[in-house]
Design an enzyme around this catalytic site. Structure first.
Site, PDB file in Angstrom:
ATOM      1  N   CYS A 166       0.833  -1.204   0.000  1.00  0.00           N
ATOM      2  CA  CYS A 166       0.000   0.000   0.000  1.00  0.00           C
ATOM      3  C   CYS A 166       0.868   1.255   0.000  1.00  0.00           C
ATOM      4  O   CYS A 166       0.477   2.285  -0.547  1.00  0.00           O
ATOM      5  CB  CYS A 166      -0.950  -0.005   1.186  1.00  0.00           C
ATOM      6  N   HIS A 718      -1.499   1.707   7.427  1.00  0.00           N
ATOM      7  CA  HIS A 718      -1.974   1.565   6.051  1.00  0.00           C
ATOM      8  C   HIS A 718      -1.831   2.893   5.330  1.00  0.00           C
ATOM      9  O   HIS A 718      -2.065   3.962   5.908  1.00  0.00           O
ATOM     10  CB  HIS A 718      -3.439   1.125   6.065  1.00  0.00           C
TER      11      HIS A 718
END
Length: 780
Positions: A166, A718
């Protein structure tokens, strides 16, 4: 038309590929030539008819370029088409490589790839009208459905998460939506590739990025798996190999630098000799340094992403000033909450008047010892006739010295009158002398410091009493001897006068009956300071004195003259006295008070996170531009002193790029803790005005177009991205493969990590901004 299975074609020869093309286009062999077009760049002419496609390294999804000769000339400057492998349908289809596009801005992006029908002649083939797609100038690519034109925005393709990628997806989405980069990589950039740059990656990083950017700007919304890009990235940057989480800003820094070197237009870098400042004007120095930089570094990345700042260094000793002008690719701004730190410092008295006390002070993160001393002086209400000496376990810290994260600080309160007196530094330790094998030396907390008295300091007993006076607040049961007040009044400088002329102690057993008299009960005795009862036992402590901390030491005998090192000690000299503590002394004194402040308090970081107040991006920038001392690892060599110094450094912005990348330093590292700051930074979405920060009168107003976000804590979390499609004037959230609209008010979060700004151009005669700029029309 189906031309055969790809698996079968891999064994075909280049000659058979030419034959298929001739049959498809109804052309002669002299009118066709085929290039290896990997990464949308001419790699090599495929002219060996016997070579197989496999030997020519033609893989699945590999493109080749088919050039058709028209009117006796090759279309080097005209329309080009590629013969592209279609892995989904196992067919070969003709599609244009660089189609004619509308005027470009990043909102709608370029026109998409367009399917072309087969024709019977080259002229008709190259000028064939499109029957399956439509160029919608407002929304990107369009298509016909039931006679109605439908708009399909381009640039909304997500990236699949390959496993903790990510961070890569977030960084890539911000870069592939940078207006000038989109314009550059969707055109033919073959001539820009520098395959011979020793600092580059043989052009492969630029080709891989260009290929990825084109994939993400093709029509369609199917998420793309960037496996090929990751493989090539790991080849040149092993730190990003595997599937561990990484920092999106670190990847961005590598990509920008790598793309620059792969696209550097300078094939042979000239040697540039730096010239002396010679008190020349800043404008002349800045221009000269920028020209020298451009002589060796000239690429699309330098054109749009690099700026220049002025760096001023000042020597703390001789005040020598050095000014340089250096390029920058992005700005790493500290958050104001990271500019200060809290220190807990234990303060010792040097006359035994008070017990050690711990004070908590707040200082700048890059602070010097004098800053800590100033803060500590205010906290302890230091008198005008007093001074503070700052130490760490084995050294005395100078005022200009930088306080490091790992320093265990203690402080000592002395009278100003002792500034020129030699210092006594008592280093406390105990050894297990009766144990076999002997245990290593164990030091007892922080050293104790006082000054050498001017009078009545001749024998070991005098030294013994000075040490006892400092220890007085540490006694578990404070006591004094039964000396009377009149005797105490004759003690000078707090030294013991109970010595006979021959140096023997003037206290006998009959003097001891009242040894448990309280110090508090006799303030006059306490004020003068007298010998404690342990002077009767002259072996309670053993002293070894020397001129160096780890040098040779000599035994200090109680009833004899002090060693020569005491008499020859000059002003500000240091005399180190090692004190051996027996078990009896450890039981009588609270040695825990000798320890430094608690480690968790000293670092000043709360283990439990607290909500931080919002700060503005401007305050972060001003903190970045604030003068601060260099760290010990960044010592500057002063040409005047001819020594390395911890100079003070001041940065100023001088030249700003069109694309301004701003990194918010949310992650902090120390010897003890790793921490992430979730401080909410108020950053302008429109009209980031930096005009006052640069000396020129250039317009420096920016609009935000992309954000790399980080959610979660250190070592995990994230990454996502927010990107604005400018012609639509709409923001989108890119969360790996998921792409969705998001309102402008929702993009401002504490997760913002890297901000991407584009300079707002001046208005031209038509009221529109320049081509490739951040916006397509000036705001009213």
């Amino acid at each position: 038309m189906c031309l055969g299975s790809l698996n079968n074609m891999m064994q075909d020869t280049v000659g058979e590929l030419y034959q298929r093309a001739r049959e498809l286009l109804n052309l002669g062999s002299e009118q066709i030539r085929i290039w290896d077009y990997y990464g949308k760049i001419k790699q090599s002419l495929m002219n060996d008819p016997k070579q197989t496609l496999e030997d020519a390294d033609i893989q699945m999804d590999h493109e080749v370029l088919l050039e058709v000769q028209v009117d006796g000339s090759w279309p080097d400057e005209g329309q080009k088409c590629s013969l592209e492998s279609n892995s989904k349908e196992n067919e070969l289809a003709l599609v244009p490589v660089a189609p004619v596009r509308s005027s470009f801005s990043v909102d709608g992006g370029p026109s998409g790839n367009r399917n072309i029908t087969r024709s019977s002649s080259p002229d008709n083939f190259l000028s064939n009208t499109l029957n399956s797609s439509y160029d919608d100038r407002e929304g990107g690519a369009g298509y016909f459905a039931g006679g109605v034109v439908k708009s399909v925005p381009l640039g909304l393709t997500g990236l699949q998460n390959l496993g903790n990628t990510c961070f890569m997806n977030s960084a890539l989405q911000c870069l592939v939506h940078t207006p000038e980069l989109v314009d550059f990589f969707l055109n033919d950039y073959t001539h820009e590739i520098n395959t011979n740059n020793p600092l580059g990656m043989e052009g492969e990083l630029a080709m891989a990025f260009g290929e990825l950017l084109r994939k993400l700007w093709e029509p369609g919304r199917q998420p793309f798996a960037p496996r090929g890009f990751k493989v090539r990235l790991a080849r040149f940057a092993p730190q990003f190999s595997g599937y561990n989480q990484h920092d999106s800003q670190e990847l961005l820094a590598f990509l920008l630098d790598g793309l620059h070197e792969d696209l550097n237009r300078v094939k042979l870098k000239p040697y540039v000799e730096s010239k002396d400042e010679d008190d020349r004007p800043d404008e002349e120095l800045a221009r000269e340094n920028w020209e020298n930089h451009k002589a060796r570094n000239d690429s699309i990345i330098v054109d749009i992403c690099q700026g220049q700042y002025k760096s001023t260094l000042v020597c703390p000793v001789c005040s020598k000033v050095s000014i340089t002008f250096d390029p920058f690719m992005y700005l790493s701004l500290p958050l104001p909450s990271t500019l200060t730190r809290t220190l807990s410092v234990k303060l010792f008295s040097t006359d035994g008047a008070t017990a050690p006390m711990t004070y908590t002070v707040t200082v700048a993160k890059q602070s010097r010892c004098k800053d800590v001393i100033l803060a500590l002086s205010k906290a302890c209400s230091l008198g005008e006739d007093e001074r503070i000496l700052l130490t760490e376990p084995f050294s005395i810290l100078d005022g200009p010295s930088l306080v490091r994260e790992e320093d265990s600080l203690t402080a000592h309160r002395l009278p100003k009158s002792s500034e020129k007196a030699p210092l006594l530094i008592f280093v406390n330790k105990r050894t297990e002398e009766d144990s076999l094998p002997k245990k290593p030396v164990r030091y007892l907390g922080s050293p104790l410091i006082t000054w050498v008295p001017e009078e009545n300091f001749r024998t070991g007993a005098d030294l013994y009493h000075v040490f006892e006076r400092i220890l007085q607040p540490l006694r578990k049961t404070p006591t004094v001897s039964s000396v009377n007040v009149e005797d105490a009044k004759h003690e000078e400088n707090g030294l013991c006068n109970h010595l006979s002329e021959d140096g023997e102690m003037g206290i006998n057993d009959n003097d001891i009956p009242n040894v448990n008299a309280s110090v508090e009960g006799n303030p006059q005795v306490k004020a003068f300071g007298v010998c404690n009862h342990f002077l009767k036992d002259q072996k309670l402590f053993q002293f070894y004195a020397g001129e160096e901390r780890f040098g040779a030491k000599v035994l200090v005998e109680m009833n004899k003259e002090l060693p020569d090192i005491f008499s020859r000690a000059r002003s500000n000299a240091h005399i180190y006295v090692e004190v051996n503590w027996p078990q009896q002394a450890l039981e009588e004194y609270d040695v825990k008070q000798l320890e430094t402040a608690v480690e968790g308090m000293r670092t000043g970081f709360a283990l439990k996170k607290q909500r931080q107040e919002a700060v503005s991006l401007y305050s972060c920038l001003e903190a970045f531009l604030k003068e601060e001392p260099l760290g010990p690892e960044d010592m500057w060599y002063c040409p005047s002193c001819k020594e390395h110094r911890q100079a003070s450094k001041k940065l100023d912005l001088w030249r700003l790029p069109d694309i301004l990348v701003v990194h918010l330093k949310r992650f902090s590292y120390s010897r003890y803790l790793k921490n992430k700051l979730d401080t909410f930074v108020e950053f302008p979405v429109h009209d980031l005005d930096l005009c006052k920060y640069i000396p020129q009168n250039d317009k420096a107003v920016y609009d935000l177009y992309a954000i790399s976000n980080h959610y979660g804590s250190m070592g995990g979390g994230h990454y996502t991205a927010y990107v604005k499609l400018l012609e639509e004037n709409r923001w989108y959230s890119f969360d790996d493969s998921h792409v969705s609209p998001v309102s402008e008010t929702d993009i401002m979060t504490p997760a913002a990590y890297v901000l991407f700004y584009c300079r707002v151009r001046n208005e031209n005669s038509n009221g529109y901004l320049n081509h490739g700029s951040c916006q397509n029309r000036v705001r009213n």
